[in-house]
Motif scaffolding. Structure first.
Motif, PDB file in Angstrom:
ATOM      1  N   SER A   1       0.814  -1.134   0.056  1.00 55.43           N
ATOM      2  CA  SER A   1       0.071  -0.056  -0.199  1.00 55.43           C
ATOM      3  C   SER A   1       0.923   1.284   0.062  1.00 55.43           C
ATOM      4  O   SER A   1       1.900   1.250   0.545  1.00 55.43           O
ATOM      5  N   ALA A   2       0.244   2.269  -0.589  1.00 57.43           N
ATOM      6  CA  ALA A   2       0.914   3.688  -0.603  1.00 57.43           C
ATOM      7  C   ALA A   2      -0.228   4.674  -0.487  1.00 57.43           C
ATOM      8  O   ALA A   2      -1.227   4.448  -1.255  1.00 57.43           O
ATOM      9  N   SER A   3       0.077   5.865   0.086  1.00 50.85           N
ATOM     10  CA  SER A   3      -0.936   6.776   0.293  1.00 50.85           C
ATOM     11  C   SER A   3      -0.254   8.073   0.384  1.00 50.85           C
ATOM     12  O   SER A   3       0.980   8.307   0.916  1.00 50.85           O
ATOM     13  N   ILE A   4      -1.003   8.895   0.034  1.00 50.61           N
ATOM     14  CA  ILE A   4      -0.589  10.422   0.389  1.00 50.61           C
ATOM     15  C   ILE A   4      -1.659  11.125   1.215  1.00 50.61           C
ATOM     16  O   ILE A   4      -2.809  11.061   0.986  1.00 50.61           O
ATOM     17  N   VAL A   5      -0.987  11.730   2.286  1.00 51.10           N
ATOM     18  CA  VAL A   5      -1.827  12.458   3.384  1.00 51.10           C
ATOM     19  C   VAL A   5      -1.539  13.645   3.607  1.00 51.10           C
ATOM     20  O   VAL A   5      -0.231  14.097   3.577  1.00 51.10           O
ATOM     21  N   LYS A   6      -2.329  14.700   3.290  1.00 54.48           N
ATOM     22  CA  LYS A   6      -2.035  16.137   3.675  1.00 54.48           C
ATOM     23  C   LYS A   6      -2.319  16.384   5.280  1.00 54.48           C
ATOM     24  O   LYS A   6      -3.396  16.151   5.688  1.00 54.48           O
ATOM     25  N   ASP A   7      -1.422  17.179   5.575  1.00 54.06           N
ATOM     26  CA  ASP A   7      -1.348  17.637   7.087  1.00 54.06           C
ATOM     27  C   ASP A   7      -1.809  16.646   8.110  1.00 54.06           C
ATOM     28  O   ASP A   7      -2.481  16.965   9.090  1.00 54.06           O
ATOM     29  N   GLY A   8      -1.713  15.255   7.884  1.00 50.92           N
ATOM     30  CA  GLY A   8      -1.813  14.264   9.059  1.00 50.92           C
ATOM     31  C   GLY A   8      -3.236  13.986   8.914  1.00 50.92           C
ATOM     32  O   GLY A   8      -3.832  13.157   9.830  1.00 50.92           O
ATOM     33  N   ILE A   9      -4.256  14.668   8.047  1.00 53.01           N
ATOM     34  CA  ILE A   9      -5.576  14.260   8.222  1.00 53.01           C
ATOM     35  C   ILE A   9      -6.455  14.193   6.859  1.00 53.01           C
ATOM     36  O   ILE A   9      -7.331  13.308   7.017  1.00 53.01           O
ATOM     37  N   GLU A  10      -6.035  14.881   5.891  1.00 53.33           N
ATOM     38  CA  GLU A  10      -6.764  14.450   4.695  1.00 53.33           C
ATOM     39  C   GLU A  10      -5.965  13.506   3.750  1.00 53.33           C
ATOM     40  O   GLU A  10      -4.928  13.937   3.269  1.00 53.33           O
TER      41      GLU A  10
ATOM     42  N   LEU B   1      -5.391  12.109   0.576  1.00 50.30           N
ATOM     43  CA  LEU B   1      -5.412  12.414  -0.934  1.00 50.30           C
ATOM     44  C   LEU B   1      -5.422  10.957  -1.836  1.00 50.30           C
ATOM     45  O   LEU B   1      -6.175  10.959  -2.940  1.00 50.30           O
ATOM     46  N   SER B   2      -4.778  10.126  -1.411  1.00 47.97           N
ATOM     47  CA  SER B   2      -4.836   8.833  -2.036  1.00 47.97           C
ATOM     48  C   SER B   2      -4.547   7.860  -0.949  1.00 47.97           C
ATOM     49  O   SER B   2      -3.870   7.938  -0.051  1.00 47.97           O
ATOM     50  N   ASN B   3      -5.162   6.535  -1.370  1.00 45.72           N
ATOM     51  CA  ASN B   3      -4.803   5.415  -0.470  1.00 45.72           C
ATOM     52  C   ASN B   3      -5.056   3.915  -1.072  1.00 45.72           C
ATOM     53  O   ASN B   3      -5.977   3.588  -1.272  1.00 45.72           O
ATOM     54  N   VAL B   4      -3.864   3.835  -1.731  1.00 38.54           N
ATOM     55  CA  VAL B   4      -3.939   2.628  -2.905  1.00 38.54           C
ATOM     56  C   VAL B   4      -3.585   1.009  -2.073  1.00 38.54           C
ATOM     57  O   VAL B   4      -2.507   1.089  -1.571  1.00 38.54           O
ATOM     58  N   VAL B   5      -4.416   0.202  -1.906  1.00 39.83           N
ATOM     59  CA  VAL B   5      -4.030  -0.965  -1.203  1.00 39.83           C
ATOM     60  C   VAL B   5      -4.080  -2.159  -2.103  1.00 39.83           C
ATOM     61  O   VAL B   5      -5.217  -2.229  -2.855  1.00 39.83           O
ATOM     62  N   LYS B   6      -3.122  -3.117  -2.346  1.00 43.19           N
ATOM     63  CA  LYS B   6      -3.238  -4.108  -2.987  1.00 43.19           C
ATOM     64  C   LYS B   6      -3.208  -5.371  -2.212  1.00 43.19           C
ATOM     65  O   LYS B   6      -2.104  -5.620  -1.422  1.00 43.19           O
ATOM     66  N   THR B   7      -4.142  -6.269  -1.924  1.00 42.50           N
ATOM     67  CA  THR B   7      -3.977  -7.451  -0.993  1.00 42.50           C
ATOM     68  C   THR B   7      -3.489  -8.497  -1.885  1.00 42.50           C
ATOM     69  O   THR B   7      -4.102  -8.878  -2.993  1.00 42.50           O
ATOM     70  N   GLN B   8      -2.635  -9.184  -1.488  1.00 40.19           N
ATOM     71  CA  GLN B   8      -1.962 -10.131  -2.339  1.00 40.19           C
ATOM     72  C   GLN B   8      -2.759 -11.553  -2.236  1.00 40.19           C
ATOM     73  O   GLN B   8      -3.049 -12.126  -0.942  1.00 40.19           O
ATOM     74  N   ALA B   9      -3.081 -11.987  -3.310  1.00 44.06           N
ATOM     75  CA  ALA B   9      -4.021 -13.072  -3.514  1.00 44.06           C
ATOM     76  C   ALA B   9      -3.460 -14.351  -3.484  1.00 44.06           C
ATOM     77  O   ALA B   9      -3.994 -15.364  -3.265  1.00 44.06           O
ATOM     78  N   ILE B  10      -2.075 -14.289  -3.515  1.00 37.62           N
ATOM     79  CA  ILE B  10      -1.383 -15.584  -3.872  1.00 37.62           C
ATOM     80  C   ILE B  10      -1.312 -16.649  -2.538  1.00 37.62           C
ATOM     81  O   ILE B  10      -1.197 -17.581  -2.610  1.00 37.62           O
ATOM     82  N   HIS B  11      -1.612 -15.811  -1.444  1.00 36.11           N
ATOM     83  CA  HIS B  11      -1.510 -16.806  -0.154  1.00 36.11           C
ATOM     84  C   HIS B  11      -2.962 -17.386  -0.045  1.00 36.11           C
ATOM     85  O   HIS B  11      -3.074 -18.548   0.936  1.00 36.11           O
ATOM     86  N   GLN B  12      -3.854 -17.141  -0.815  1.00 35.59           N
ATOM     87  CA  GLN B  12      -5.105 -17.938  -0.633  1.00 35.59           C
ATOM     88  C   GLN B  12      -5.238 -19.508  -0.552  1.00 35.59           C
ATOM     89  O   GLN B  12      -5.686 -20.064   0.180  1.00 35.59           O
ATOM     90  N   SER B  13      -4.414 -19.776  -1.637  1.00 35.09           N
ATOM     91  CA  SER B  13      -4.158 -21.499  -1.656  1.00 35.09           C
ATOM     92  C   SER B  13      -3.602 -22.194  -0.589  1.00 35.09           C
ATOM     93  O   SER B  13      -3.489 -23.250  -0.468  1.00 35.09           O
ATOM     94  N   PHE B  14      -2.812 -21.319   0.209  1.00 35.78           N
ATOM     95  CA  PHE B  14      -2.006 -21.896   1.307  1.00 35.78           C
ATOM     96  C   PHE B  14      -2.612 -21.612   2.690  1.00 35.78           C
ATOM     97  O   PHE B  14      -2.186 -22.235   3.649  1.00 35.78           O
ATOM     98  N   GLY B  15      -3.981 -20.930   2.457  1.00 31.29           N
ATOM     99  CA  GLY B  15      -4.660 -20.768   3.781  1.00 31.29           C
ATOM    100  C   GLY B  15      -4.270 -19.879   4.752  1.00 31.29           C
ATOM    101  O   GLY B  15      -4.481 -19.791   6.038  1.00 31.29           O
TER     102      GLY B  15
END
Ligand code: KG4
Ligand code: ZN
Length: 329
Positions: free
Chosen positions: A15-24, A26-40
């Motif tokens: 994940s990467a994110s831009i936050v303005k002044d600690g509160i706003e 501006l973006s919050n991109v999250v990629k959850t890794q699907a690769i672990h699913q088959s391993f439980g």
């Protein structure tokens, strides 16, 4: 105006994110890794490799969404622990690279405090001192938090974390990974009528979930596949209730014995609807503010680091290039 780029790679979210002044945010991109699913469950080495593969795209996407260039940020931050060492290294090394290349100060943040900070991103203003229950896959702890986000731990799990209990019980029920959201979904419409799962009574403000896990294992061992299939909603609802009951009971005891102005939850398990509603029901009207983070800020995401870093930025609390990662607090 202060713009901070935050990076989070402590487990299976890149994940990467831009936050303005600690509160706003501006973006919050999250990629959850699907690769672990088959391993439980999360496979640490695969997690590091996935972070390497996606971190630059995720950062670029977060800059693009925020509408800024890298040279415009005021600082770069990365979570450096607790978490999976190999995974944390990818985020920290990337942040160090950006810090050197663009001559930006480097900030490192604690993953657990980041979770608590999610309440400030949600509610914009908080009352302190605050009692905070952090419930995730790796943590189940109670903290007294001051306005600078200094934390004093007053309780913790003696064995499994609540998220781990959700995940392991879900696995025993053959529900898909990640177990917490799957078990919550399976419990929908279920009746928590199986009172066989014990609630641990630990001294002080500690928690324990290993007894619950073992009792679920023994209980399911005796049952036929048909029984499990036909009663999946009631069994799931019973497990969920047992976990939530313990979390609420210990937090209530800590609340009654500490002078706080507010009480909050944080971490992946705080996305659980039953926990959220029981928490609000228990503490509303008790002469303290009650904070529950916005749903998307419960599970791992970089806005938590980018937001919390602003406090460190204002205090000139920077890291030099010798800073390292750590697996446990
Ligand atoms: O904070 P987080 O994203 O990662 C760690 O720091 O561990 O928390 C992940 C944990 C996992 O155990 C996951 O099953 C649990 O949070 N979780 C939930 C829910 N959403 C995530 N547990 C119960 N109900 C949910 N809705
Ligand atoms: Zn987390």
């Amino acid at each position: 105006m202060t713009l901070i780029l935050g990076i989070e790679t402590s487990c299976d979210e890149t994940s990467a994110s831009i936050v303005k002044d600690g509160i706003e945010i501006l973006s919050n991109v999250v990629k959850t890794q699907a690769i672990h699913q088959s391993f439980g469950g999360v496979v640490p080495d695969l997690s590091s490799r996935e972070h390497v593969k996606f971190i630059y795209d995720i950062i670029n996407e977060s800059l693009k969404t925020a509408g800024i260039y890298l040279k415009e940020i005021d600082a770069v931050s990365s979570v450096n622990g607790p978490g999976l060492v190999g995974s944390l290294m990818i985020g920290l090394m990337t942040a160090k690279g950006i810090s050197i290349r663009y001559k930006k100060p480097l900030i490192t943040t604690n993953h657990v405090i980041g979770h608590i900070y999610g309440n400030l991103l949600t509610h914009k203003k908080l009352e302190f001192p605050m009692l905070s229950l952090v419930v995730s896959g790796g943590h189940t702890s109670l903290y007294i938090v001051d306005k600078e986000f200094n934390v004093k731990q007053i309780g913790q799990t003696r064995d499994d974390a609540a998220g781990e209990a959700f995940d392991k019980c879900a696995k025993m029920l053959s529900l898909p990974y990640p177990g917490g959201p799957s078990l919550e979904k399976a419990a929908l419409g279920g009746n928590p009528k199986f009172h066989i799962f014990p609630r641990a009574h630990m001294p002080g403000f500690d928690f324990s979930f290993s007894g619950l896990k073992t009792s679920v294992l023994y209980y399911l061992r005796e049952k036929s596949d048909d029984f499990k299939k036909n009663n999946i909603a009631d069994i799931s609802a019973s497990i969920q209730s047992a976990i939530v009951r313990q979390l609420i009971a210990v937090t209530k005891r800590a609340f009654d014995e500490h002078e706080v102005k507010s009480v909050s939850i944080a971490g992946g398990v705080s996305a659980n609807k039953q926990l959220r509603s029981e928490f609000e029901k228990t503490f509303t009207g008790k002469n303290a503010k009650v904070y529950v983070p916005e749903f998307i800020l419960c599970t791992d995401n970089a806005a938590l680091s980018a937001g919390y870093s602003y406090m460190k930025y204002m205090n000139n609390d920077f890291s030099d290039l010798s800073v390292n990662v750590y697996s446990r607090t």
